[in-house]
Write an enzyme that holds these catalytic residues in place. Structure first.
Site, short mmCIF file in Angstrom:
data_model
loop_
_atom_site.label_atom_id
_atom_site.label_comp_id
_atom_site.label_asym_id
_atom_site.label_seq_id
_atom_site.Cartn_x
_atom_site.Cartn_y
_atom_site.Cartn_z
N PHE A 145 1.30 9.91 11.35
CA PHE A 145 2.26 9.77 10.25
C PHE A 145 2.76 11.17 9.87
O PHE A 145 1.96 12.09 9.73
CB PHE A 145 1.58 9.10 9.06
CG PHE A 145 2.50 8.35 8.15
CD1 PHE A 145 2.58 6.97 8.19
CD2 PHE A 145 3.30 9.03 7.24
CE1 PHE A 145 3.43 6.27 7.34
CE2 PHE A 145 4.15 8.34 6.39
CZ PHE A 145 4.22 6.96 6.44
N ALA A 196 -0.90 14.75 7.08
CA ALA A 196 0.07 15.13 6.04
C ALA A 196 0.39 13.90 5.21
O ALA A 196 1.00 12.95 5.71
CB ALA A 196 1.34 15.69 6.68
N HIS A 229 0.41 4.79 -3.72
CA HIS A 229 -0.12 4.73 -2.35
C HIS A 229 -0.78 6.05 -1.95
O HIS A 229 -1.87 6.07 -1.37
CB HIS A 229 1.06 4.41 -1.42
CG HIS A 229 0.66 3.91 -0.07
ND1 HIS A 229 -0.12 2.80 0.12
CD2 HIS A 229 0.97 4.37 1.18
CE1 HIS A 229 -0.29 2.60 1.42
NE2 HIS A 229 0.35 3.53 2.08
N1 INI Z 1 -0.13 8.12 6.09
C1 INI Z 1 -0.07 9.47 6.14
O1 INI Z 1 -0.82 10.09 6.92
N2 INI Z 1 0.78 10.16 5.32
C2 INI Z 1 1.60 9.54 4.44
O2 INI Z 1 2.37 10.24 3.73
C3 INI Z 1 1.57 8.11 4.37
N3 INI Z 1 2.43 7.42 3.46
O3 INI Z 1 3.20 8.06 2.73
O4 INI Z 1 2.42 6.19 3.38
C4 INI Z 1 0.68 7.41 5.24
N4 INI Z 1 0.61 6.08 5.22
C5 INI Z 1 -0.04 5.32 6.26
C6 INI Z 1 -1.54 5.13 6.01
O5 INI Z 1 -2.24 6.34 6.24
C7 INI Z 1 -2.13 4.08 6.95
O6 INI Z 1 -1.90 4.44 8.28
C8 INI Z 1 -1.51 2.67 6.69
O7 INI Z 1 -1.65 2.31 5.33
C9 INI Z 1 -2.20 1.61 7.59
O8 INI Z 1 -3.59 1.52 7.30
#
Ligand code: INI
Length: 155
Positions: free
Chosen positions: A22, A81, A89
């Site tokens: 991500f 990040a 969230h």
């Molecule tokens: N994951 C990140 O590593 N950074 C982010 O900024 C982010 N946002 O903003 O949502 C993010 N979301 C995904 C999360 O880590 C999981 O992969 C997802 O919820 C599935 O379990």
């Protein structure tokens, strides 16, 4: 007085890097920084460094536990990040990633360096991934080396 401190010499040490995809335009730079930090302190990055990619920072915890339990690594480095959005969230993801990395370290006795960016803006993340504020992946790698060395001395 006996002073015990880790040395910044990664010769012969094995490292695992856990990186989240991500925001990969940031996290790839953090991985580069971490690998550079290990290489420049003597690690054989071709032989002794593994990089495991997870979907997001929330999944870092699972991977850190698995890699720490494997007994294969002198230290782990987590990079990711998380950039704040309009909802809470961000807080859940950061809490799980930090809790999971800390638990993996303490449950398995393997140092885990925490190179996760938790920023309010994309610009703040860019600054910490090789721009104005250095590269937090590099810094986490140096911490991992120091802690791996300290751990060996305390064993
Ligand atoms: N994951 C990140 O590593 N950074 C982010 O900024 C982010 N946002 O903003 O949502 C993010 N979301 C995904 C999360 O880590 C999981 O992969 C997802 O919820 C599935 O379990």
């Amino acid at each position: 007085m006996r002073v015990i401190e880790g040395k910044l010499d990664a010769t012969g040490m094995r490292f695992g890097i856990i990186a989240s995809r991500f925001n990969n335009f940031i996290t790839e730079r953090l991985v580069q920084g971490a690998v550079d930090g290990l290489r420049r302190h003597g690690a054989d990055v071709d032989e002794n460094v593994d990089v495991a990619w997870v979907p997001g920072a929330f999944e870092i915890s699972f991977c850190a536990h698995k890699m720490a339990a494997s007994g294969r690594y002198d230290a782990l480095i987590c990079v990711g990040a998380v950039i704040r959005g309009d909802t809470p969230h961000f807080d859940y993801i950061c809490a799980e990633a930090s809790r999971g990395a800390g638990n993996a370290m303490n449950q398995h006795g393997v140092p885990v360096a925490f190179g996760l960016l938790t920023t309010n803006t994309v610009e703040q993340a860019v600054d910490r991934a090789g721009a104005k504020m250095g590269n937090k992946g590099f810094e986490a790698a140096v911490t991992a080396i120091e802690m791996a060395s300290l751990g060996k001395q305390l064993a």
